[in-house]
Design a protein around this motif. Structure first.
Motif, short mmCIF file in Angstrom:
data_model
loop_
_atom_site.label_atom_id
_atom_site.label_comp_id
_atom_site.label_asym_id
_atom_site.label_seq_id
_atom_site.Cartn_x
_atom_site.Cartn_y
_atom_site.Cartn_z
N PHE A 98 23.08 -16.54 -0.27
CA PHE A 98 22.55 -17.54 -1.19
C PHE A 98 22.91 -18.95 -0.78
CE2 PHE A 98 21.00 -15.87 -5.49
CZ PHE A 98 20.13 -15.03 -4.84
N GLY A 99 24.06 -19.11 -0.17
CA GLY A 99 24.47 -20.43 0.27
C GLY A 99 23.49 -21.02 1.27
N ASP A 100 22.77 -20.14 1.98
CA ASP A 100 21.78 -20.61 2.95
C ASP A 100 20.37 -20.63 2.36
OD1 ASP A 100 23.98 -20.33 4.58
OD2 ASP A 100 23.28 -18.49 5.53
N GLY A 101 20.25 -20.29 1.10
CA GLY A 101 18.92 -20.18 0.50
C GLY A 101 18.17 -18.96 1.00
N ASN A 102 18.90 -18.04 1.61
CA ASN A 102 18.28 -16.88 2.27
C ASN A 102 18.41 -15.64 1.35
OD1 ASN A 102 18.92 -15.30 5.55
ND2 ASN A 102 17.30 -15.02 4.07
N VAL A 103 17.26 -15.15 0.89
CA VAL A 103 17.24 -14.04 -0.06
C VAL A 103 16.71 -12.78 0.63
CG1 VAL A 103 16.62 -13.44 -2.41
CG2 VAL A 103 16.42 -15.80 -1.65
N HIS A 104 17.31 -11.64 0.31
CA HIS A 104 16.80 -10.37 0.84
C HIS A 104 16.23 -9.51 -0.28
CE1 HIS A 104 18.33 -11.26 4.75
NE2 HIS A 104 19.61 -11.06 4.49
N PRO A 105 14.99 -9.79 -0.69
CA PRO A 105 14.39 -8.86 -1.65
C PRO A 105 14.15 -7.54 -0.91
CG PRO A 105 12.81 -10.58 -1.01
CD PRO A 105 14.07 -10.86 -0.28
N THR A 106 14.67 -6.47 -1.45
CA THR A 106 14.62 -5.20 -0.73
C THR A 106 13.82 -4.19 -1.54
OG1 THR A 106 16.79 -5.74 0.14
CG2 THR A 106 16.06 -3.47 0.39
N PHE A 107 12.69 -3.78 -0.98
CA PHE A 107 11.80 -2.85 -1.68
C PHE A 107 12.32 -1.44 -1.51
CE2 PHE A 107 8.19 -5.64 -2.61
CZ PHE A 107 8.51 -6.73 -1.83
N LEU A 108 12.58 -0.77 -2.62
CA LEU A 108 13.03 0.61 -2.56
C LEU A 108 11.82 1.47 -2.91
CD1 LEU A 108 16.34 -0.02 -4.52
CD2 LEU A 108 15.92 -0.25 -2.07
N THR A 109 11.29 2.14 -1.89
CA THR A 109 10.00 2.79 -2.07
C THR A 109 9.90 4.06 -1.24
OG1 THR A 109 7.62 2.39 -1.84
CG2 THR A 109 9.03 1.19 -0.33
N ASP A 110 8.70 4.56 -1.05
CA ASP A 110 8.50 5.78 -0.27
C ASP A 110 7.25 5.60 0.57
OD1 ASP A 110 8.07 8.26 0.78
OD2 ASP A 110 8.46 9.35 -1.10
N GLU A 111 7.44 5.54 1.87
CA GLU A 111 6.30 5.25 2.75
C GLU A 111 5.19 6.29 2.64
OE1 GLU A 111 7.43 5.98 7.14
OE2 GLU A 111 9.36 5.92 6.12
N ARG A 112 5.53 7.48 2.12
CA ARG A 112 4.50 8.52 2.02
C ARG A 112 3.65 8.39 0.76
NH1 ARG A 112 7.94 13.72 2.26
NH2 ARG A 112 9.16 12.36 0.93
N ASP A 113 4.09 7.51 -0.14
CA ASP A 113 3.34 7.30 -1.39
C ASP A 113 2.38 6.13 -1.16
OD1 ASP A 113 2.45 6.53 -3.89
OD2 ASP A 113 4.38 6.89 -4.87
N THR A 114 1.14 6.46 -0.76
CA THR A 114 0.22 5.39 -0.34
C THR A 114 -0.11 4.44 -1.49
OG1 THR A 114 -1.44 7.14 -0.48
CG2 THR A 114 -0.93 6.30 1.71
N ALA A 115 -0.22 4.97 -2.68
CA ALA A 115 -0.56 4.10 -3.82
C ALA A 115 0.55 3.07 -4.03
CB ALA A 115 -0.74 4.93 -5.08
N GLU A 116 1.81 3.53 -3.96
CA GLU A 116 2.91 2.59 -4.15
C GLU A 116 2.98 1.60 -3.00
OE1 GLU A 116 6.51 4.09 -5.99
OE2 GLU A 116 7.71 2.87 -4.62
N MET A 117 2.68 2.07 -1.78
CA MET A 117 2.76 1.17 -0.63
C MET A 117 1.74 0.02 -0.76
SD MET A 117 5.31 1.99 1.10
CE MET A 117 5.20 1.14 2.68
N VAL A 118 0.59 0.29 -1.38
CA VAL A 118 -0.39 -0.78 -1.60
C VAL A 118 0.23 -1.86 -2.50
CG1 VAL A 118 -2.61 -1.32 -2.67
CG2 VAL A 118 -2.37 0.72 -1.23
N LYS A 119 0.95 -1.40 -3.52
CA LYS A 119 1.60 -2.37 -4.42
C LYS A 119 2.69 -3.15 -3.69
CE LYS A 119 1.29 0.65 -8.42
NZ LYS A 119 2.20 1.40 -9.29
#
Ligand SMILES: Cc1cc2nc3c(=O)[nH]c(=O)nc-3n(C[C@H](O)[C@H](O)[C@H](O)COP(=O)(O)OP(=O)(O)OC[C@H]3O[C@@H](n4cnc5c(N)ncnc54)[C@H](O)[C@@H]3O)c2cc1C
Ligand code: SF4
Ligand code: SF4
Lengths: 455, 465
Positions: B379-400
């Protein structure tokens, strides 16, 4: 399907269950998929550090396993060799932040290799049959072999064999090993420990596992374990003729026999009566704590296996849990204390996450100075039968371990696994620096205190 | 750009084996599969062969051979990159430098170190420490990432706020160009304005301009004292505001790391260092330097934290505890993989004053798209790591996931930020680069690439097509 004696068939029709044998493809996919290939495990893997080649790393091995599970790669000889180049030391499991279940992947990969028969040769088949399906499947057979080996060693025949050159009749890798064959004890655990032993005041009731190698070669450690338990208010039940717990089988791709061994062992103990089941061999302990997944598909055993897993404890873990009593200083002589260093058996620190407890046991001993060993958690190269199957890599790890031990200047090395014990003892080859189980040192301290006149 | 796409024939492999020795050219399937990816989720491409040169001459020889035959070359360190930078190119050579891992010189008079590219990042600081010296850049992967990879990605770390990133420590580079020419760029001089600052062109070039075969690094005196604090919050915004206020208050600590609740839970699950798992957000702060200054700064940071709604502010018990906290933080990304099968990490960075806005936006996107997004970062660098917790096999979720990611990138750019603060563009982010760069800047990028690597042999298809 090859017909060699130890190959697991594709469905397991062993006692009571119709459960299919779950190799890589049959594993819950989330286990196979769990590795996110971050590479954080690489610097802890001894084989990767040796070669810097990805396939010799946890991440690389898991990638190959996943390719097999996905049907992208057939089970090849190269794959088989890779799975046996892995030490199974589980250093990667400790290092992995993502919670990858490497032990399960590893066991299923080796089972896959054995089922495909890609490493199969008549000699290998014979040795596997002899060890996994005969010697380590039947307690009486192992004891008989142990007796014969004891006779061979005690009668001086071993000296004759070496001096007369008969030793050259053995295959080369066995010949190299002969001088490091462990010295078998004259009396095994059942002769040293009564079926039930009780302290004056009973606070806990525990079962004691005597192991197989431990029973033959270190029956004295089993006796020490019983003594330490008694000294801490534990009634000790030691069922007769326990046999191998099956870790040897599971680690060597024979899951079917591993299940059978697990069932037999569970049958030996009256679990309901016991607060804990105690093991003093790290390699067994890390396997013993996972009977539930092994027997999950066996309706007759699944429940008991879960209870079993809940109750199994490594001895030092149990001692700390019940708040064991620190021995009082011995009045006569210097006592057993000296400069001791501690080697962490892979299957204790990585396999069971037990690091602090053995040290607590050692530190409790009056006069004992614990000096930390550099890279204490690094594998010593014993790794089950690795020193037989991969002698070169095993020797390198052994040499490193021995050098670090020497650098501590310790007069004694403590470690809690029979494989490591022998590997380090052979590497040190120095009677002035004995290798001891922490529990044996504790038992001695209790005895020294008892011998104190004023006590 | 020309992508040659010619695949490797047995002739080329034979030539490589003759030059390097058969044991340093891997072609078995079982060897190639493990080189088919780096640390990036869901990007995979099998290599055609992997080679292990052991010195600059061998690198140059491989490059000459590649040029003769028009073969693409992907340079690889430890393969921990998070943008697909070292993922193989179809039919190409993977040039792996982990065996060039010697520290060549430690110059304690000039405070520099000369390394081969395969030296592990942590080994550099470990070698400097006994001499009272310090190599500050400490990416989360420092136990295994290589200095070559760090330079090629211009990697940051936990201490970036005060000490900057890899670029700030690179004084010189030896590089092998696409035609096999070897150049030395830079010097041991603190001041050096001879010619263009060519070394800077190669820092962060992601293996697309040349192969780094030596790195000359600047070292610093090791700080004498250090203080580590842990503050907890009931909202991410209060945490982000604390960070902005500390910087506004003109305190420059070495570390201001932020973790949300989910990240804390995963890290604690793995590392068991006593991180709070109930608070909505945690900020890890560290100040180092002169003991008196460190004391003062630690006190002032604790005060700012309390003023901005911290629930608790705690001082690390001792040096060992502080170290454990920092190394636990380093495992954050991988630890998040415990939750869902696929873990996709982004790397957006905004001017520090815009942090609270950015964090709020990420939360909104997660809610709007019904996704699990854990957030942590430098955060001190303004650098954020939004990390998506998902499943690459779930195509519908991957679209989102795609949709949310695009929105986050667009918002980042709108806030004057960048789509990548430290992981590089590689394959994963190349579609988003034009939106940030605009046509003129993209043309300049291509012009540079074409003039240095006209045949497009080095890491083709990375950063841009
Ligand atoms: C758990 C984890 C934590 C991380 N934490 C951070 C962090 O805090 N900060 C951060 O910035 N990054 C972080 N990363 C990303 C990554 O570790 C860095 O980008 C690192 O610098 C990559 O080094 P590597 O040796 O693995 O390179 P690779 O992944 O092998 O390669 C990275 C890129 O550099 C190129 N390259 C590699 N070596 C050379 C060379 N000698 N010459 C020319 N090009 C070359 C490759 O072609 C590729 O494009 C993290 C990654 C993981 C998995
Ligand atoms: S096993 Fe764990 S540490 Fe190793 S690469 Fe996979 S996720 Fe990372
Ligand atoms: S078990 Fe040991 S040898 Fe095998 S992959 Fe893990 S760390 Fe490496």
């Amino acid at each position: 399907m090859s017909a060699h004696p130890t190959s697991a068939p594709s469905t397991d029709k062993a006692a009571g269950g119709l459960a299919p044998v779950r190799f890589l493809g049959g594993l819950d996919y989330s286990v196979v998929q769990q590795c996110m290939h971050c590479g954080m495990c690489l610097p802890s893997c001894p084989t990767y550090l040796e070669t810097k080649r990805e396939r010799n790393s946890p991440r690389g091995r898991i990638a190959l396993m996943r390719s097999i599970a996905d049907g992208e790669l057939p089970v090849t000889r190269e794959f088989g060799e890779e799975m046996y180049y892995c030490l199974g030391c589980l250093a990667c499991t400790t290092a992995c932040p993502a919670g990858v279940d490497y032990p399960v992947l590893f066991e299923h990969a080796r089972a896959e290799v054995e089922s495909a028969g890609v490493l199969d040769t008549p000699t290998r088949r014979f040795w596997r049959w002899l060890t996994l399906r005969q010697l380590f499947a039947h307690p009486w057979m192992l004891r008989l072999a142990g007796r014969l080996l004891w006779l061979y060693q005690a009668s001086g025949a071993c000296r004759l064999v070496r001096e007369w050159g008969l030793i050259h009749l053995l295959p080369k890798n066995l010949r190299d090993l002969e001088p490091s064959t462990p010295v078998v004890r004259r009396r095994f655990s059942d002769e040293l420990i009564a079926e039930t032993e009780t302290p004056a005041e009973i606070r806990h009731r525990v079962g004691l596992l005597t192991g197989c190698v431990q029973d033959l070669v270190f029956s004295d450690v089993n006796r020490d374990t019983a003594d330490v338990l008694l000294a801490n208010g534990c009634a000790v039940e030691t069922p007769r003729s326990q046999g191998c717990c099956g870790s040897l089988h599971a680690h060597n791709g024979d899951l079917e026999q591993a299940r059978e061994q697990a069932r037999r062992l569970i049958d030996r103990f009256d679990l309901g009566r016991l607060d804990a089941v105690i093991t003093n061999a790290a390699g067994c302990g890390s396997h013993l704590k996972h009977f539930a997944p092994l027997l999950a598909d066996d309706p007759a055993y699944a429940d008991r296996a879960r209870e079993w897993d809940r109750k199994v404890r490594d001895i030092s873990e149990w001692l700390v849990e019940i708040g064991f009593r620190a021995p009082a200083p011995a009045a006569t002589g210097p006592g057993p204390g000296c400069r001791v260093t501690y080697h962490e058996a892979c299957h204790l620190c990585h396999g069971q996450g037990i690091s602090a407890q053995p040290r607590a046991v050692l530190r409790s001993i009056p006069g004992l100075e614990l000096v930390e060993l550099r890279d204490a958690t690094h594998c010593c190269g014993s790794a089950g039968v690795y020193n037989i199957t991969q002698p070169e890599q095993a020797a390198k790890l052994q040499a490193e371990k021995v050098a670090h031990i020497r650098a501590t200047g310790a007069a004694c090395v403590a470690t809690a696994n029979p494989g490591c014990h022998l590997q380090i003892q052979n590497g040190l080859a120095d009677p002035a620096v004995p290798v001891r189980h922490p529990v044996s040192l504790l038992a001695e301290a209790y005895r020294a205190e008892a011998e104190t006149p004023s006590a | 750009m020309v992508v040659t796409g010619r695949s490797m024939d047995s002739d080329a492999i034979q030539a490589l084996k003759e030059r390097l020795g058969a044991d340093r050219v891997l072609t078995e399937r079982e060897d190639l599969i493990p080189y088919g990816f780096d640390g990036t989720a869901a990007i995979k491409e099998p290599a055609a062969c992997v080679v292990f040169p052991q010195n600059t001459d061998e690198v140059a020889a491989v490059m000459r051979l590649a040029r003769e035959r028009g073969l693409p070359v992907v340079t690889r360190g430890s393969g921990t990159g998070l943008s697909g930078g070292s993922v193989p190119v179809p039919g190409g050579i993977v040039l792996c430098l982990v065996r060039m891992d010697r520290i060549l010189e430690l110059d304690t008079a000039n405070l520099t170190m000369l390394c081969e590219p395969g030296v592990i990042t942590k080994a550099i600081d470990d070698a400097a420490a006994p001499h009272g010296l310090f190599y500050p850049p400490d990416p989360g992967s420092m136990k295994i990432s290589t200095i070559g990879g760090n330079v090629a990605n211009n990697s940051g770390g936990l201490r970036g706020l005060k000490y900057g990133v890899t670029r700030d420590y690179v004084m010189g580079l030896e590089v092998v160009l696409a035609d096999g020419t070897v150049c030395w760029l830079g010097s041991k001089c603190v001041k050096d304005v001879a010619g263009y600052s060519m070394k800077d062109l190669f820092v962060g070039s992601e293996g697309t301009l040349g192969i780094i075969t030596q790195v000359l690094l600047r070292l610093l005196p090791r700080p004498k004292a250090k203080r580590t604090l842990l503050a907890t919050y009931d909202s991410m915004e209060n945490a982000a505001r604390t960070v902005s206020k500390i910087i506004e208050g003109q305190i420059i600590p070495c570390t201001l790391e932020f973790l949300d609740r989910r990240t804390c839970q995963c890290v604690e699950d793995f590392a068991k260092v006593g991180l709070p798992t109930e608070a909505a957000a945690v900020v890890l702060m560290e100040t180092d330097g002169h003991p008196a200054v460190v004391e003062d700064e630690a006190a002032r940071m604790a005060e700012v934290a309390r003023e901005n709604g911290a629930l608790t502010v705690e001082l690390a018990r001792d040096e060992a505890h502080a170290l454990r906290l920092a190394s636990a933080r380093r495992s954050a990304f991988a630890a998040l993989a415990r939750i869902r099968p696929t873990t996709i990490l982004e790397d957006v960075t905004v001017p520090r004053s815009r942090l609270p806005e950015m964090v709020r936006y990420i939360e909104r996107m997660a809610a709007e798209h019904g996704l699990q997004i854990a957030t942590f970062g430098h955060f001190g660098d303004g650098n954020v790591h939004p990390t998506f917790l998902t499943d690459e096999r779930d195509t519908a979720e991957m679209v989102k996931v795609e949709a949310a990611m695009e929105a986050i990138f667009a918002h980042t750019i709108a806030l004057g930020g960048t789509i990548t603060g430290e992981h590089g563009v590689g394959l994963a982010k190349k579609n988003f680069l034009p939106a940030q760069f605009g046509d003129a800047s993209m043309d300049l990028l291509r012009l540079v690439k074409r003039s240095i690597d006209p045949a497009g042999l080095l890491n083709p298809g990375k950063i841009f097509d």
